[in-house]
Scaffold this motif. Structure first.
Motif, PDB file in Angstrom:
ATOM      1  N   ILE A  57      53.100  40.120  67.117  1.00  0.00           N
ATOM      2  CA  ILE A  57      52.814  38.681  67.131  1.00  0.00           C
ATOM      3  C   ILE A  57      51.951  38.310  65.935  1.00  0.00           C
ATOM      4  CG2 ILE A  57      51.589  36.859  68.387  1.00  0.00           C
ATOM      5  CD1 ILE A  57      52.461  38.279  70.989  1.00  0.00           C
ATOM      6  N   LYS A  58      50.974  39.141  65.635  1.00  0.00           N
ATOM      7  CA  LYS A  58      50.100  38.895  64.483  1.00  0.00           C
ATOM      8  C   LYS A  58      50.908  38.847  63.195  1.00  0.00           C
ATOM      9  CE  LYS A  58      45.997  40.714  62.122  1.00  0.00           C
ATOM     10  NZ  LYS A  58      44.803  41.593  62.259  1.00  0.00           N
ATOM     11  N   LEU A  59      51.801  39.811  63.011  1.00  0.00           N
ATOM     12  CA  LEU A  59      52.633  39.833  61.806  1.00  0.00           C
ATOM     13  C   LEU A  59      53.530  38.598  61.732  1.00  0.00           C
ATOM     14  CD1 LEU A  59      53.764  41.215  59.298  1.00  0.00           C
ATOM     15  CD2 LEU A  59      55.341  42.483  60.789  1.00  0.00           C
ATOM     16  N   ALA A  60      54.119  38.208  62.854  1.00  0.00           N
ATOM     17  CA  ALA A  60      54.986  37.021  62.871  1.00  0.00           C
ATOM     18  C   ALA A  60      54.214  35.775  62.471  1.00  0.00           C
ATOM     19  CB  ALA A  60      55.607  36.849  64.257  1.00  0.00           C
ATOM     20  N   SER A  61      52.981  35.665  62.959  1.00  0.00           N
ATOM     21  CA  SER A  61      52.161  34.505  62.628  1.00  0.00           C
ATOM     22  C   SER A  61      51.780  34.502  61.150  1.00  0.00           C
ATOM     23  CB  SER A  61      50.900  34.487  63.499  1.00  0.00           C
ATOM     24  OG  SER A  61      50.163  33.304  63.282  1.00  0.00           O
ATOM     25  N   ILE A  62      51.438  35.676  60.614  1.00  0.00           N
ATOM     26  CA  ILE A  62      51.114  35.769  59.183  1.00  0.00           C
ATOM     27  C   ILE A  62      52.323  35.368  58.341  1.00  0.00           C
ATOM     28  CG2 ILE A  62      50.575  37.400  57.319  1.00  0.00           C
ATOM     29  CD1 ILE A  62      48.872  38.947  59.347  1.00  0.00           C
ATOM     30  N   ALA A  63      53.506  35.815  58.766  1.00  0.00           N
ATOM     31  CA  ALA A  63      54.726  35.541  58.007  1.00  0.00           C
ATOM     32  C   ALA A  63      55.086  34.058  58.016  1.00  0.00           C
ATOM     33  CB  ALA A  63      55.878  36.372  58.567  1.00  0.00           C
ATOM     34  N   ILE A  64      54.921  33.400  59.139  1.00  0.00           N
ATOM     35  CA  ILE A  64      55.327  31.991  59.250  1.00  0.00           C
ATOM     36  C   ILE A  64      54.250  31.035  58.768  1.00  0.00           C
ATOM     37  CG2 ILE A  64      54.471  31.532  61.590  1.00  0.00           C
ATOM     38  CD1 ILE A  64      57.895  30.472  60.167  1.00  0.00           C
ATOM     39  N   PHE A  65      53.006  31.515  58.670  1.00  0.00           N
ATOM     40  CA  PHE A  65      51.875  30.617  58.429  1.00  0.00           C
ATOM     41  C   PHE A  65      51.997  29.795  57.139  1.00  0.00           C
ATOM     42  CE2 PHE A  65      47.577  29.171  57.796  1.00  0.00           C
ATOM     43  CZ  PHE A  65      47.109  28.953  59.083  1.00  0.00           C
ATOM     44  N   PRO A  66      52.336  30.380  55.982  1.00  0.00           N
ATOM     45  CA  PRO A  66      52.424  29.561  54.756  1.00  0.00           C
ATOM     46  C   PRO A  66      53.434  28.422  54.875  1.00  0.00           C
ATOM     47  CG  PRO A  66      52.400  31.890  54.208  1.00  0.00           C
ATOM     48  CD  PRO A  66      52.584  31.806  55.689  1.00  0.00           C
ATOM     49  N   LEU A  67      54.607  28.737  55.435  1.00  0.00           N
ATOM     50  CA  LEU A  67      55.622  27.704  55.607  1.00  0.00           C
ATOM     51  C   LEU A  67      55.174  26.677  56.638  1.00  0.00           C
ATOM     52  CD1 LEU A  67      58.457  26.624  54.995  1.00  0.00           C
ATOM     53  CD2 LEU A  67      59.326  28.122  56.817  1.00  0.00           C
ATOM     54  N   ALA A  68      54.585  27.139  57.726  1.00  0.00           N
ATOM     55  CA  ALA A  68      54.129  26.227  58.775  1.00  0.00           C
ATOM     56  C   ALA A  68      53.078  25.267  58.241  1.00  0.00           C
ATOM     57  CB  ALA A  68      53.570  27.025  59.953  1.00  0.00           C
ATOM     58  N   PHE A  69      52.176  25.772  57.426  1.00  0.00           N
ATOM     59  CA  PHE A  69      51.120  24.925  56.868  1.00  0.00           C
ATOM     60  C   PHE A  69      51.717  23.837  55.978  1.00  0.00           C
ATOM     61  CE2 PHE A  69      47.478  24.046  54.012  1.00  0.00           C
ATOM     62  CZ  PHE A  69      46.547  23.700  54.981  1.00  0.00           C
ATOM     63  N   LEU A  70      52.711  24.218  55.179  1.00  0.00           N
ATOM     64  CA  LEU A  70      53.390  23.220  54.341  1.00  0.00           C
ATOM     65  C   LEU A  70      54.074  22.165  55.207  1.00  0.00           C
ATOM     66  CD1 LEU A  70      54.551  22.207  51.611  1.00  0.00           C
ATOM     67  CD2 LEU A  70      56.477  23.780  51.990  1.00  0.00           C
ATOM     68  N   ILE A  71      54.770  22.594  56.250  1.00  0.00           N
ATOM     69  CA  ILE A  71      55.483  21.658  57.128  1.00  0.00           C
ATOM     70  C   ILE A  71      54.503  20.726  57.834  1.00  0.00           C
ATOM     71  CG2 ILE A  71      56.942  21.483  59.178  1.00  0.00           C
ATOM     72  CD1 ILE A  71      58.223  24.142  58.331  1.00  0.00           C
ATOM     73  N   LEU A  72      53.372  21.245  58.255  1.00  0.00           N
ATOM     74  CA  LEU A  72      52.372  20.404  58.923  1.00  0.00           C
ATOM     75  C   LEU A  72      51.843  19.329  57.978  1.00  0.00           C
ATOM     76  CD1 LEU A  72      50.341  23.095  60.910  1.00  0.00           C
ATOM     77  CD2 LEU A  72      51.813  21.314  61.881  1.00  0.00           C
ATOM     78  N   ILE A  73      51.782  19.639  56.695  1.00  0.00           N
ATOM     79  CA  ILE A  73      51.289  18.658  55.724  1.00  0.00           C
ATOM     80  C   ILE A  73      52.325  17.568  55.472  1.00  0.00           C
ATOM     81  CG2 ILE A  73      50.609  18.338  53.303  1.00  0.00           C
ATOM     82  CD1 ILE A  73      49.330  21.101  53.428  1.00  0.00           C
ATOM     83  N   VAL A  74      53.572  17.990  55.261  1.00  0.00           N
ATOM     84  CA  VAL A  74      54.612  16.981  54.944  1.00  0.00           C
ATOM     85  C   VAL A  74      55.197  16.372  56.207  1.00  0.00           C
ATOM     86  CG1 VAL A  74      55.148  18.147  52.783  1.00  0.00           C
ATOM     87  CG2 VAL A  74      56.468  18.714  54.822  1.00  0.00           C
ATOM     88  N   ASN A  75      55.022  17.020  57.369  1.00  0.00           N
ATOM     89  CA  ASN A  75      55.527  16.642  58.697  1.00  0.00           C
ATOM     90  C   ASN A  75      56.944  16.057  58.650  1.00  0.00           C
ATOM     91  OD1 ASN A  75      54.742  13.606  58.456  1.00  0.00           O
ATOM     92  ND2 ASN A  75      52.750  14.663  58.208  1.00  0.00           N
ATOM     93  N   ARG A  76      57.152  14.791  58.966  1.00  0.00           N
ATOM     94  CA  ARG A  76      58.505  14.234  59.112  1.00  0.00           C
ATOM     95  C   ARG A  76      59.318  14.273  57.828  1.00  0.00           C
ATOM     96  NH1 ARG A  76      58.697   9.140  59.930  1.00  0.00           N
ATOM     97  NH2 ARG A  76      60.736   9.118  60.929  1.00  0.00           N
ATOM     98  N   ARG A  77      58.623  14.296  56.703  1.00  0.00           N
ATOM     99  CA  ARG A  77      59.341  14.330  55.420  1.00  0.00           C
ATOM    100  C   ARG A  77      60.075  15.644  55.214  1.00  0.00           C
ATOM    101  NH1 ARG A  77      54.519  13.229  51.542  1.00  0.00           N
ATOM    102  NH2 ARG A  77      53.418  14.114  53.341  1.00  0.00           N
ATOM    103  N   PHE A  78      59.729  16.682  56.003  1.00  0.00           N
ATOM    104  CA  PHE A  78      60.365  17.981  55.866  1.00  0.00           C
ATOM    105  C   PHE A  78      61.874  17.879  56.054  1.00  0.00           C
ATOM    106  CE2 PHE A  78      61.879  21.928  57.909  1.00  0.00           C
ATOM    107  CZ  PHE A  78      61.640  22.825  56.872  1.00  0.00           C
ATOM    108  N   PHE A  79      62.322  16.993  56.955  1.00  0.00           N
ATOM    109  CA  PHE A  79      63.747  16.856  57.228  1.00  0.00           C
ATOM    110  C   PHE A  79      64.403  15.753  56.399  1.00  0.00           C
ATOM    111  CE2 PHE A  79      62.270  18.981  61.102  1.00  0.00           C
ATOM    112  CZ  PHE A  79      63.199  19.998  61.199  1.00  0.00           C
TER     113      PHE A  79
END
Length: 667
Positions: A57-79
């Motif tokens: 779980i820790k590895l999965a979170s580390i792997a997704i974190f950079p992309l998730a942080f970007l998506i949280l910033i741009v939110n709806r604009r991601f799509f």
């Protein structure tokens, strides 16, 4: 319910869960074909699986974190923009390919060496031609690459499906809702990385909970373990140098000079009828300089002062390195900590050692500390090497009033330790315990009142006296006085509980506290070895006659000395020796590791002489610690300088050798 969650949040957590499943699938594959857990108990397997899932779980979170942080910033604009879609797909495809390569390499590495992928695997790149040939001849590399391309294509299609699925579900959250989702998502992913409810995050050392190394290896995640060990990739043994100096260490420790082996069987013709208990008490930041017994002008340690004359004390006892984790590692493993990067306890490649603590047969084994055993990865040092060890840490005690960052204070620690030792005494079970104190450490947290103890106020100590003592502050002085008080109370409790008379108490400092220069030990202060000169005395009126040992002693000698004193049969694989064997070892030495002007330095003490050498620039010096004048004597005494230099090199390279060649057998 899910329809109310913004599509970009659903996208993040769907990919997060997919990565978790992906990691778990590879764990199941490893379990099914590589793990070799036939001898493991059901309980061990369950614990290993539980820890393994947390690492995954820790590895999965580390792997997704950079992309998730970007998506949280741009939110709806991601799509809304194709750029983000392509970026996300490329990033995730690369993540899956990299993870797959790591896992597949780990399978082959474990199949070859029975250890998970670590930074030491990079040594195969040193001869790329041979390694490549072995790889091509042993594994279907080209078929594997083709399969990897197909896998990447399938992953791309799955990710594209995910993107299109969540792109269709659109809602327009408010700014407040966006903020809440941002915070909640960030905290969930951050906690998945931290992955612990204690004061320390999930670390590789928790995987080393068993003496069965196969179980510990299974619990690890190879990707995380590789990067945890990467910082130590250069910390290996130089075999040419070791072979050069082995005859010298063999002579010093009375080893076989013809065969490289540090194994020394110690067998006694007559053993003690009743097994005495042993309690090692690590006294945080207690050297000889701050103690009134050794000449400090302030009455800083009345209880210790009264105990030393009734004990076997060691006036020239030196720890190897001025750090708590370093001294815990050295005292338990019997090997000095000579790691440059951090501490040896944090190096996952060297904590698996054959140690003497584990050879107390028929004893209950306990480790007490006020905080978490995850600190400095100490849990791995203890739990991986000591069968049947019980660790008592935060969350283990009946009474837990957290004093500061180090957990419960020494008063509570000793009190809780006494409860457990009293139980074992009443059950007629001999015990060996290791108690690690912490109150005599910054931030020097002491209570306003604890029974008869009250801290001194600033106006009770004159500036002149404080300066003459070398203490930096009254708070520092009070912390030592509080530890001194607690030592007395601990022994009083031991008498009340009934185990005092049948127990050997070994009190030792992990290092000296940082003090100002004064009239005490000025040469040690100027040569920067004042932190290494620590306290050691063994208190057991029934078993030990009061005496003062005036020759050099070192931290790794603790266990060999105590076990020999109590006539416990053992096999010593370490650099430690029995200090009381004065016939065999007539000129003992102390080995220290420190820094001089920022450069790693090794040093050797024999009698009043101190020789040092920096490991990079090879600067050398020989000094007489008893001399009033600090004069470098290496030119005046070249033979003695050469002799000490050779022994110093022998200790250094032997330590490196044993780090990687003293592995215990699975049990």
């Amino acid at each position: 319910m899910l329809k109310k969650i913004p599509n970009y949040i659903q996208y993040i957590f769907s990919n997060f869960l997919l990565l978790i499943v992906f990691n778990i699938v590879f764990r199941i594959i490893f379990f099914s074909f590589f793990a070799e857990l036939e001898t493991a108990t059901i309980s061990q397997k369950q614990t290993a699986f539980g820890l393994g899932f947390r690492f995954d779980i820790k590895l999965a979170s580390i792997a997704i974190f950079p992309l998730a942080f970007l998506i949280l910033i741009v939110n709806r604009r991601f799509f809304k923009y194709v750029f983000y879609k392509n970026l996300a797909n490329i990033y995730l495809v690369l993540v899956y390919i990299i993870l797959t390569l790591f896992y597949l390499t780990d399978f082959g590495y474990y199949d070859y060496l029975s250890i998970r992928l670590d930074a030491a695997s990079l040594r195969f790149l040193e001869d790329l031609k041979i390694s490549s040939q072995v790889l091509l001849e042993s594994y279907p590399v080209f078929k594997g690459l083709f399969g990897l391309l197909i896998f990447a294509f399938l992953i791309y299609k799955l990710l594209k499906f995910f993107y299109n699925k969540f792109n269709k579900s659109q809602i327009n959250p408010t700014i407040t809702t966006k903020t809440i989702y941002f915070i909640v998502t960030f905290l969930i992913l951050a906690f998945s990385i931290y992955n612990s409810f204690t004061h320390y995050p999930l670390r590789w050392s928790e995987a080393f909970f068993s003496k069965n190394s196969k179980v510990n290896q299974f619990a690890l995640n190879p990707v995380l373990y590789f990067f945890d060990s990467f910082k130590f990739r250069s910390e290996s043994v130089n075999m040419d140098e070791f072979n050069k100096y082995y005859p010298i260490i063999a002579k010093d420790l009375h080893l076989d000079k013809d065969t490289i082996s540090f194994e020394r069987k110690v067998v006694f013709k007559d053993t003690l009828q009743n097994k005495p208990n042993v309690v090692f008490v690590m006294l945080e930041s207690v050297g000889v300089k701050p103690l009134s017994y050794y000449g400090n002008p302030i009455n800083s340690s009345p209880k210790i002062d009264s105990l030393i004359p009734k004990s076997l004390s060691f006036s020239k006892f030196y720890v190897h390195k001025s750090g708590t984790a370093a001294s815990v590692f050295a005292s338990v493993t019997g090997l000095p900590d000579i790691e440059n990067v951090k501490t040896a306890s944090r190096n996952p490649m060297i904590i698996d050692q054959r140690i003497l603590f584990d050879q107390f047969k028929g004893y209950e084994k306990l480790y007490f500390l006020g905080g978490s055993a995850n600190w400095a990865n100490i849990r791995g040092v203890f739990q991986a090497n000591i069968k049947g060890l019980k660790i008592f840490e935060e969350g283990s005690y009946d009474t837990e009033n957290r004093a500061d960052v180090w957990g419960i204070d020494d008063y509570e620690l000793f009190k809780e330790s006494d409860k457990e030792l009293r139980k074992l005494h009443h059950q007629n079970k001999p015990f060996v315990a290791y108690i690690q104190t912490a109150s005599n450490h910054i931030p020097f947290t002491v209570p306003d009142q604890k029974e008869s103890f009250t801290p001194l106020q600033k106006d009770e100590i004159s500036e002149a006296l404080l300066k003459a003592s070398g203490f930096k502050s009254v708070a520092q002085l009070n912390a030592l006085r509080y530890l001194d008080f607690n030592i007395g109370r601990f022994l009083e409790r031991a008498k009340t509980s009934g185990y005092y008379n049948n127990t050997v108490f070994v009190f030792f400092g992990d290092h000296n506290t940082m003090m100002n220069r004064n009239k005490q030990y000025t040469n040690e202060h100027d040569l920067n070895i004042n932190l290494q000169h620590a306290l050691l005395f063994i208190h057991a009126p029934k078993f030990v006659k009061p005496n003062v040992y005036t020759k050099n002693a070192k931290l790794v000698d603790l266990f060999p000395t105590v076990m020999s004193m109590l006539k416990i049969n053992h096999t010593n694989y370490t650099l430690g020796r029995n200090l009381l064997d004065t016939l065999s070892y007539q000129n003992p030495s102390s080995f220290v590791y420190l820094k001089m002007k920022g450069e790693p330095t090794v040093g050797l003490l024999q009698d009043s002489l101190y020789y040092y050498k920096t490991t990079i620039s090879k600067t050398k010096g020989l000094f007489n610690l008893d001399s009033k004048n600090m004069i470098d004597l290496k030119e005046e005494y070249p033979d003695k300088t050469l002799q000490m230099d050779r022994l110093l090199n022998a200790y250094y390279h032997s330590t490196k050798y044993l780090y990687y060649n003293n592995k215990k057998s699975d049990e």
